[in-house]
Design a protein around this motif. Structure first.
Motif, mmCIF file in Angstrom:
data_model
loop_
_atom_site.group_PDB
_atom_site.id
_atom_site.type_symbol
_atom_site.label_atom_id
_atom_site.label_comp_id
_atom_site.label_asym_id
_atom_site.label_seq_id
_atom_site.Cartn_x
_atom_site.Cartn_y
_atom_site.Cartn_z
ATOM 1 N N HIS A 116 0.847 -1.195 0.000
ATOM 2 C CA HIS A 116 0.000 0.000 0.000
ATOM 3 C C HIS A 116 0.884 1.246 0.000
ATOM 4 C CE1 HIS A 116 -3.483 2.355 2.173
ATOM 5 N NE2 HIS A 116 -3.119 2.914 1.038
ATOM 6 N N VAL A 117 0.737 2.057 -1.036
ATOM 7 C CA VAL A 117 1.468 3.315 -1.161
ATOM 8 C C VAL A 117 0.458 4.455 -1.252
ATOM 9 C CG1 VAL A 117 2.996 4.687 -2.635
ATOM 10 C CG2 VAL A 117 3.451 2.251 -2.287
ATOM 11 N N ALA A 118 0.735 5.549 -0.549
ATOM 12 C CA ALA A 118 -0.108 6.741 -0.622
ATOM 13 C C ALA A 118 0.722 7.915 -1.115
ATOM 14 C CB ALA A 118 -0.709 7.057 0.747
ATOM 15 N N ASP B 192 -10.577 -1.357 5.572
ATOM 16 C CA ASP B 192 -10.527 -2.555 4.729
ATOM 17 C C ASP B 192 -9.339 -2.546 3.766
ATOM 18 O OD1 ASP B 192 -11.510 -0.445 3.241
ATOM 19 O OD2 ASP B 192 -12.912 -1.674 2.074
ATOM 20 N N LEU B 193 -8.388 -1.625 3.991
ATOM 21 C CA LEU B 193 -7.209 -1.548 3.136
ATOM 22 C C LEU B 193 -5.997 -2.147 3.842
ATOM 23 C CD1 LEU B 193 -7.551 2.085 1.725
ATOM 24 C CD2 LEU B 193 -8.374 -0.065 0.720
ATOM 25 N N PRO B 194 -4.979 -2.557 3.076
ATOM 26 C CA PRO B 194 -3.749 -3.038 3.718
ATOM 27 C C PRO B 194 -3.107 -1.915 4.527
ATOM 28 C CG PRO B 194 -3.764 -3.540 1.358
ATOM 29 C CD PRO B 194 -4.900 -2.602 1.603
ATOM 30 N N PRO B 195 -2.327 -2.249 5.550
ATOM 31 C CA PRO B 195 -1.603 -1.207 6.294
ATOM 32 C C PRO B 195 -0.745 -0.379 5.348
ATOM 33 C CG PRO B 195 -1.442 -3.307 7.438
ATOM 34 C CD PRO B 195 -2.076 -3.596 6.107
ATOM 35 N N LEU B 196 -0.635 0.905 5.634
ATOM 36 C CA LEU B 196 0.144 1.794 4.782
ATOM 37 C C LEU B 196 1.634 1.506 4.943
ATOM 38 C CD1 LEU B 196 0.212 4.202 2.844
ATOM 39 C CD2 LEU B 196 0.285 5.704 4.853
ATOM 40 N N ASP B 197 2.299 1.255 3.836
ATOM 41 C CA ASP B 197 3.731 0.965 3.851
ATOM 42 C C ASP B 197 4.575 2.195 3.550
ATOM 43 O OD1 ASP B 197 3.674 -1.897 4.318
ATOM 44 O OD2 ASP B 197 2.830 -2.080 2.306
ATOM 45 N N LEU B 198 4.165 2.967 2.555
ATOM 46 C CA LEU B 198 5.000 4.069 2.066
ATOM 47 C C LEU B 198 4.126 5.257 1.736
ATOM 48 C CD1 LEU B 198 7.727 5.202 0.960
ATOM 49 C CD2 LEU B 198 7.132 4.123 -1.240
ATOM 50 N N LEU B 199 4.528 6.435 2.232
ATOM 51 C CA LEU B 199 3.845 7.678 1.898
ATOM 52 C C LEU B 199 4.827 8.588 1.166
ATOM 53 C CD1 LEU B 199 1.323 9.717 3.919
ATOM 54 C CD2 LEU B 199 3.266 10.892 2.904
ATOM 55 N N VAL B 200 4.423 9.066 -0.003
ATOM 56 C CA VAL B 200 5.251 9.927 -0.841
ATOM 57 C C VAL B 200 4.579 11.290 -0.957
ATOM 58 C CG1 VAL B 200 6.273 10.251 -3.128
ATOM 59 C CG2 VAL B 200 6.044 7.942 -2.190
ATOM 60 N N ARG B 201 5.379 12.363 -0.824
ATOM 61 C CA ARG B 201 4.856 13.700 -1.092
ATOM 62 C C ARG B 201 5.743 14.366 -2.134
ATOM 63 N NH1 ARG B 201 2.073 18.264 2.546
ATOM 64 N NH2 ARG B 201 1.894 19.822 0.904
ATOM 65 N N THR B 202 5.098 14.950 -3.134
ATOM 66 C CA THR B 202 5.829 15.667 -4.171
ATOM 67 C C THR B 202 5.936 17.151 -3.829
ATOM 68 O OG1 THR B 202 3.808 16.075 -5.471
ATOM 69 C CG2 THR B 202 5.010 14.032 -5.910
ATOM 70 N N SER B 203 6.739 17.870 -4.600
ATOM 71 C CA SER B 203 6.870 19.336 -4.601
ATOM 72 C C SER B 203 7.856 19.897 -3.600
ATOM 73 C CB SER B 203 5.515 20.035 -4.392
ATOM 74 O OG SER B 203 5.219 20.205 -3.007
ATOM 75 N N GLY B 204 8.514 19.056 -2.807
ATOM 76 C CA GLY B 204 9.531 19.541 -1.883
ATOM 77 C C GLY B 204 9.022 19.934 -0.514
ATOM 78 N N GLY C 197 3.091 -4.343 -8.828
ATOM 79 C CA GLY C 197 2.782 -5.283 -7.759
ATOM 80 C C GLY C 197 2.091 -4.682 -6.547
ATOM 81 N N LEU C 198 1.551 -3.463 -6.656
ATOM 82 C CA LEU C 198 0.856 -2.853 -5.522
ATOM 83 C C LEU C 198 -0.551 -3.406 -5.396
ATOM 84 C CD1 LEU C 198 1.764 0.943 -5.880
ATOM 85 C CD2 LEU C 198 2.701 -0.695 -4.250
ATOM 86 N N ASP C 199 -0.987 -3.593 -4.159
ATOM 87 C CA ASP C 199 -2.381 -3.959 -3.905
ATOM 88 C C ASP C 199 -3.265 -2.730 -3.812
ATOM 89 O OD1 ASP C 199 -1.677 -6.639 -3.779
ATOM 90 O OD2 ASP C 199 -1.348 -6.584 -1.612
ATOM 91 N N CYS C 200 -2.685 -1.612 -3.348
ATOM 92 C CA CYS C 200 -3.476 -0.408 -3.140
ATOM 93 C C CYS C 200 -2.626 0.835 -3.347
ATOM 94 C CB CYS C 200 -4.076 -0.403 -1.723
ATOM 95 S SG CYS C 200 -5.062 1.066 -1.354
ATOM 96 N N LEU C 201 -3.179 1.788 -4.089
ATOM 97 C CA LEU C 201 -2.591 3.109 -4.252
ATOM 98 C C LEU C 201 -3.615 4.122 -3.761
ATOM 99 C CD1 LEU C 201 -0.345 4.980 -5.425
ATOM 100 C CD2 LEU C 201 -1.656 4.976 -7.574
#
Length: 231
Positions: free
Chosen positions: A14-16, A170-182, A55-59
């Motif tokens: 799961h990536v956000a 009901d989502l997989p636990p969050l693995d990675l959070l990405v923020r753009t723009s600095g 291979g992501l289950d959730c975005l």
């Protein structure tokens, strides 16, 4: 999540993404902010099309926050109209590619026609195996407050009962959070869910963020060691 909550991270499920920088992208080019948002939607479309091979289950994408209503009315109208067009144009592709749409946030507080379109999209994609979660009219503090109130109503407020009533239950636990723009902040996004997520802040403005950059973020994740408070 990852592998077994220890050791090397492995493949994230799961990536956000906090999609930030549309306005600055447009300003750098002498364009109206609406053009930045339009190009941002194109970046979303390109990314969603690429996820199957990663291979992501959730975005999960932060599309419109509960604080975004403070923006000028014409900008909010542009964003809502982009949302309408995106749902209409991309719904068939979601269905064809086995994508299940999920909306988090107080989305039923949006305009009635958008709510109707979202309800139809949720129903038509309900059998999809890969999840695209979109945060609309979303604020994490409000989400936690709602979840705690529901937990209190059943007589037990614990980490488990609050988590069970979050929009993401009901989502997989969050693995990675990405923020753009600095920018280096969470902006009221997935505060509870990010407790042990890995974080990555990149300087790229959202309209310039590519599937290759997401793959690079996944590769970076794979090289990290997650301890979840242990050693």
């Amino acid at each position: 999540m990852g592998e077994d909550r220890a050791g090397n991270s492995g493949r994230p499920r799961h990536v956000a993404i906090i999609m930030d920088g549309n306005g600055r992208w447009a300003k750098k080019r002498g364009l109206p902010r609406a053009m930045g948002h339009k190009r941002g939607v194109e970046a979303v479309r390109e990314l969603v099309r690429s996820v199957e091979g990663m291979g992501l289950d959730c975005l999960t994408l932060y599309a419109f926050s509960s604080e975004n209503w403070k923006r000028p009315e014409d900008e909010v109208d542009d964003l809502m109209n982009l949302m309408r067009r995106f749902i209409k144009s991309d719904l068939p592709e979601f269905i064809a590619n086995d994508v299940r749409l999920k909306i988090i946030g107080d989305w039923q507080g949006l305009a009635p026609d958008i709510v109707e379109m979202l309800e139809d999209a949720l129903e038509q994609t309900s059998k999809g195996s890969r999840v695209l979660a979109v945060a609309l009219n979303y604020g994490s503090q409000q989400e936690i407050a709602r979840a705690a109130a529901k937990a209190a109503a059943i007589g037990e407020v614990t980490e488990k009962t609050i988590a069970a009533h979050l929009d993401t239950n009901d989502l997989p636990p969050l693995d990675l959070l990405v923020r753009t723009s600095g920018e280096v902040r969470l902006s009221n996004f997935l505060l509870w869910q990010s407790a042990y997520a890995e974080m990555l802040f990149v300087d790229t403005l959202w309209p310039d963020f590519t599937p290759e950059m997401l793959q690079q973020a996944l590769d970076d994740f794979a090289g990290r060691e997650r301890r979840f408070g242990g050693r």
